[in-house]
Design a protein around this motif. Sequence first.
Motif, mmCIF file in Angstrom:
data_model
loop_
_atom_site.group_PDB
_atom_site.id
_atom_site.type_symbol
_atom_site.label_atom_id
_atom_site.label_comp_id
_atom_site.label_asym_id
_atom_site.label_seq_id
_atom_site.Cartn_x
_atom_site.Cartn_y
_atom_site.Cartn_z
ATOM 1 N N ARG A 72 0.467 4.650 -2.271
ATOM 2 C CA ARG A 72 0.628 4.553 -2.984
ATOM 3 C C ARG A 72 0.172 5.122 -4.406
ATOM 4 N N TYR B 140 0.091 -1.644 0.694
ATOM 5 C CA TYR B 140 0.497 0.089 0.313
ATOM 6 C C TYR B 140 1.373 1.184 0.035
ATOM 7 N N GLU C 37 -2.216 4.243 -6.919
ATOM 8 C CA GLU C 37 -3.355 3.370 -7.195
ATOM 9 C C GLU C 37 -4.577 3.412 -5.942
#
Lengths: 381, 96
Positions: A305, A282, A307
């Motif tokens: 991150r 993460y 995303e």
Amino acid sequence: MSELQLKDLYEGFRNPEVIKGFAKLINEEAKQLKNPINIMEVCGGHTHSIMKFGLPQLMPENINFIHGPGCPVCIMPKERIDHAYILAEQEDTILVTLGDMIKVPGSRGSLQDARAKGADVRFVYSPLDTLKIAEENPDKKIIFFAIGFETTTPMSTALIDVVLKRDIKNIFFHINHVTVPEVMVELIDSRDEHVDSYNNRIDAFLGPSHVSVITGSKIYEKFPKEYNRPVVVAGFEPVDVMEAILMLVRQFNEGRCELEIEYKRLVTHDGNVKAQALIEKYFEKASLFKWRGLGNVPDSAYKLRAEFAEIDAELVYADILPREEIEDHKLCICGDILRGMAKPNECTIFGTACKPTSPLGSCMVSSEGACAAYYKYGNLI
Amino acid sequence: MCLSIPSKVVKIDKERNVAVVDTMGVTREAGLDLMEEEDVQIGDYVLLHIGFIMNKIDEEDALESLKIYKEIIEKMEEEDRRELIEADDNCPNRGV
Ligand code: SF4
């Protein structure tokens, strides 16, 4: 029935007789030291334990403690606390964080002040408690203000894991997780041209206890190798600290410079691999993080991150979160204390303008900070 | 914040992935999310931190440390006794 009792784990490692025994051995062996040594305990838990059990008084004159930066709430810069304060003020929002953050003042006040003014701030024991708050308040946005070193980082990622797997839509994260090795480097080899850390007085490190349970001792390998500073990873109990100091003194006497583990009952070379994988999944390193009292330290913190931008409160609320830097108090000498150049009682406002009830600098903020520990266990009580 | 207290596992709830632990006589629940499956068993000593088990305590190692500490105390006591005897032997008032 196992031979080991829970009681042994509480009492065996704080037995006053054993502490005395180690004090005798340390005093004996320290006679052979060529030069005095300054040992930095990186972790605030160690600082607390060292002061609480009066360990400096048991040391010979040529062994000196330097109190490190390892107190996660102390190092939280005002800018980040202001973020928490502003987020808490938003409508239909609940700010959730660990209890340690209650009193830490930002430039607008502490989270406790925000709460007194009507903001919904909840202090939880565990990150997982956030789930219940989110469930009970489906119409509100819940922001988890995550703090702590490597010790608490995997617990935050465990919460993130549940939030994403259960597709919970109303929990967001403001990440303030910092890492130990980078700040250790900063203290002995600062890359900041304004800071003269080459003059530091740190000869050896006591490696943190519970950070190392997660990371393993491997993160300290470069200190003996590249920086010529031995490291002994030590447990939190006073006996652990005493044993680790003896191990360091022996290294100096025998001309060794190594990484050793005293806290073998919990720390291995590799650490908790599953926890590390969760962090890796993460988080990634933020390029810069400002430490209260120390300034910017490269690569010393985590962020979500890219995303996971959807749950990243710093991005979701980017419009309302200020970016300006806020100066530390001018008279505060925390930076020097952390580099071993000064002791808390050398600060001109120690115990007068700056006290645990009204801290002006980072080291006074929580009981794990050096100034707070001196205030509590020094002769000012 | 780092005060992680040793606890003993008394029950494991696989479905919810939590363990019930005894910390200084108080029972409470702790998440097993950071531990490999089957790694934690009833009777194990573990370290708890903000609601999670962060690792197991190596019993053998803890016992080994405690044994060394006991030896240190014994040696210290023996030295103290010897010092006392020596002081007595060298007492200038002997024979008075
Ligand atoms: S006493 Fe307060 S102002 Fe002085 S160094 Fe410590 S934290 Fe900073």
